[in-house]
Design a protein around this motif. Sequence first.
Motif, PDB file in Angstrom:
ATOM      1  N   PHE A  94       1.156  -1.283   6.666  1.00 57.36           N
ATOM      2  CA  PHE A  94      -0.290  -1.384   6.552  1.00 57.36           C
ATOM      3  C   PHE A  94      -0.854  -2.620   7.253  1.00 57.36           C
ATOM      4  O   PHE A  94      -2.010  -2.627   7.673  1.00 57.36           O
ATOM      5  CB  PHE A  94      -0.717  -1.413   5.084  1.00 57.36           C
ATOM      6  N   SER A  95      -0.059  -3.670   7.364  1.00 61.33           N
ATOM      7  CA  SER A  95      -0.578  -4.911   7.938  1.00 61.33           C
ATOM      8  C   SER A  95      -1.094  -4.695   9.354  1.00 61.33           C
ATOM      9  O   SER A  95      -2.225  -5.080   9.679  1.00 61.33           O
ATOM     10  CB  SER A  95       0.517  -5.978   7.929  1.00 61.33           C
ATOM     11  N   LEU A  96      -0.283  -4.062  10.203  1.00 62.51           N
ATOM     12  CA  LEU A  96      -0.692  -3.834  11.592  1.00 62.51           C
ATOM     13  C   LEU A  96      -1.856  -2.858  11.665  1.00 62.51           C
ATOM     14  O   LEU A  96      -2.819  -3.062  12.413  1.00 62.51           O
ATOM     15  CB  LEU A  96       0.494  -3.310  12.399  1.00 62.51           C
ATOM     16  N   MET A 172      -8.709   4.887  -7.539  1.00 65.29           N
ATOM     17  CA  MET A 172      -7.800   4.179  -6.657  1.00 65.29           C
ATOM     18  C   MET A 172      -6.879   5.168  -5.938  1.00 65.29           C
ATOM     19  O   MET A 172      -6.589   6.253  -6.461  1.00 65.29           O
ATOM     20  CB  MET A 172      -6.974   3.159  -7.443  1.00 65.29           C
ATOM     21  N   LEU A 173      -6.442   4.805  -4.750  1.00 61.47           N
ATOM     22  CA  LEU A 173      -5.532   5.651  -3.998  1.00 61.47           C
ATOM     23  C   LEU A 173      -4.143   5.583  -4.628  1.00 61.47           C
ATOM     24  O   LEU A 173      -3.699   4.528  -5.073  1.00 61.47           O
ATOM     25  CB  LEU A 173      -5.463   5.194  -2.545  1.00 61.47           C
ATOM     26  N   ALA A 174      -3.454   6.717  -4.638  1.00 66.33           N
ATOM     27  CA  ALA A 174      -2.149   6.800  -5.286  1.00 66.33           C
ATOM     28  C   ALA A 174      -1.029   6.612  -4.282  1.00 66.33           C
ATOM     29  O   ALA A 174      -1.009   7.247  -3.221  1.00 66.33           O
ATOM     30  CB  ALA A 174      -1.999   8.151  -5.986  1.00 66.33           C
ATOM     31  N   VAL A 358     -10.025   2.876   4.718  1.00 62.57           N
ATOM     32  CA  VAL A 358      -9.740   3.782   3.608  1.00 62.57           C
ATOM     33  C   VAL A 358      -9.159   5.103   4.097  1.00 62.57           C
ATOM     34  O   VAL A 358      -8.184   5.625   3.526  1.00 62.57           O
ATOM     35  CB  VAL A 358     -11.008   4.021   2.762  1.00 62.57           C
ATOM     36  N   GLU A 359      -9.722   5.672   5.161  1.00 54.39           N
ATOM     37  CA  GLU A 359      -9.213   6.962   5.643  1.00 54.39           C
ATOM     38  C   GLU A 359      -7.771   6.828   6.116  1.00 54.39           C
ATOM     39  O   GLU A 359      -6.913   7.680   5.813  1.00 54.39           O
ATOM     40  CB  GLU A 359     -10.084   7.489   6.773  1.00 54.39           C
ATOM     41  N   LEU A 363      -4.526   8.820   4.301  1.00 50.46           N
ATOM     42  CA  LEU A 363      -3.586   9.690   5.005  1.00 50.46           C
ATOM     43  C   LEU A 363      -2.157   9.162   4.909  1.00 50.46           C
ATOM     44  O   LEU A 363      -1.213   9.923   4.670  1.00 50.46           O
ATOM     45  CB  LEU A 363      -4.001   9.814   6.468  1.00 50.46           C
ATOM     46  N   ALA A 364      -1.991   7.842   5.076  1.00 51.73           N
ATOM     47  CA  ALA A 364      -0.649   7.261   5.042  1.00 51.73           C
ATOM     48  C   ALA A 364      -0.011   7.424   3.672  1.00 51.73           C
ATOM     49  O   ALA A 364       1.175   7.764   3.555  1.00 51.73           O
ATOM     50  CB  ALA A 364      -0.714   5.788   5.429  1.00 51.73           C
ATOM     51  N   LEU A 365      -0.786   7.197   2.626  1.00 47.39           N
ATOM     52  CA  LEU A 365      -0.229   7.313   1.273  1.00 47.39           C
ATOM     53  C   LEU A 365       0.076   8.770   0.925  1.00 47.39           C
ATOM     54  O   LEU A 365       1.049   9.045   0.217  1.00 47.39           O
ATOM     55  CB  LEU A 365      -1.184   6.689   0.261  1.00 47.39           C
ATOM     56  N   ALA A 366      -0.734   9.694   1.416  1.00 45.95           N
ATOM     57  CA  ALA A 366      -0.435  11.110   1.200  1.00 45.95           C
ATOM     58  C   ALA A 366       0.886  11.483   1.870  1.00 45.95           C
ATOM     59  O   ALA A 366       1.708  12.223   1.300  1.00 45.95           O
ATOM     60  CB  ALA A 366      -1.573  11.976   1.736  1.00 45.95           C
ATOM     61  N   GLN A 367       1.107  10.973   3.084  1.00 44.97           N
ATOM     62  CA  GLN A 367       2.369  11.249   3.776  1.00 44.97           C
ATOM     63  C   GLN A 367       3.547  10.646   3.008  1.00 44.97           C
ATOM     64  O   GLN A 367       4.618  11.267   2.913  1.00 44.97           O
ATOM     65  CB  GLN A 367       2.303  10.681   5.188  1.00 44.97           C
TER      66      GLN A 367
END
Length: 405
Positions: A94-96, A172-174, A358-359, A363-367
């Motif tokens: 997530f940092s980059l 919050m995102l899961a 946020v978008e 997407l990343a957390l869903a993956q």
Amino acid sequence: MKALPPLPAGWRAEFHDAIGAIAAADWDACAGPDSPFVRHAHLQLLEQCGLATPEHGYRPRHVVLHDASGAVVATAPAYLKTHSNGERGLDLGFSLAHQRAAGPYYPKLQVEVPMTPVTGPRLLVRAGEEGVHTRAVLLGALRDEADRCEATSLQIVHMSAEDRAAAAAAGMLAGEGNVHVWRPGGTPSFEALLARMHSWRRGSIRHERRIVASSGLTIRRLSGAQLDAAWSERFFALYTSTYERHASVPWLNADYFRRLFRDLGDVVELLAAFDGETCVAAVLCVRSPATLHVLHWGQTGERPFLHFELVFYRTIERAIELGVEALDCGSGGRHKAPRGIALEAVHHAAWFRAPAFVETATLALAQRRAAAAAERAAENARLPFAAAGDAPHPVTTAKTSGKPP
């Protein structure tokens, strides 16, 4: 993040830059008895031994909620962090991405127990308080603190079921990862566990245990007053030796183990193997009312199957003896599923202050949730349980592992 309830009339939220600034009795009344890792004593030793400190990227921002009478009704261990070192699964990469979308990623405000990737309560509510509303108020205070400190996000890791529900209700995102857990489910003995396995796996495990039994080693369990400063030094030497053999750097220092043995000796135990009077290997476990946690491993040299004997077979026997609901064996290690230890989900949550990110995060957390679910399915398909009468399989003699559990 959805609208959260404001502080009720007369309530106040205080943030502290050291756990020692908070009365232990007030904190522990909120922490409750279920997890020793969120005890005041454990959080304090992490700070006092120099690990959870600003110099190591952890600036404590522990929150305490007071009601209108001044009583402490809720707390949470929180840190402004300038790194994601050692974290598994929530914000890797997530940092980059954040840098590209919205600017620098750190600091983030994280609710966690540093260097302790163990599931448990994080939003700590005093017994007798209304839990759902109080956790929502606590989350609101944490989000406001993240804004005040200009943190990029509020993150909660290794949450309990109650915390997960609160985070979901707040929008919050899961996030999701996996951990290896063995559940006794009424299993009366290790032999009863073996009886449920494929015959070839049953034979392989018995072979491994016979090799250790014939090695001349003596295995003892130590706890309580036995775990003095000298034992903390012995275990630290084993712990660091294992990391050195794998060319990696341990997270923890000698002072951590000295304080852990001293301050949490009522829940810590070592299962140690001796060659004569010399301790050659040990696994450190921590007991909670419902779970036996397998945390740290240390060994000198290579001794066939000793890792499996101490870290898995003996801890399974100990879990049965204690009558706990679960044996937590940590994440990683493809050698765990074939020995009957399944993968289960662990849950995290995040809120990001920058709308532009946020978008991407969603997407990343869903993956990652999908990847975690796929890993669970694949690993749990390798569990050795089957109906009686399976055809035998040749016994294998895989090398022992010296990796930490």
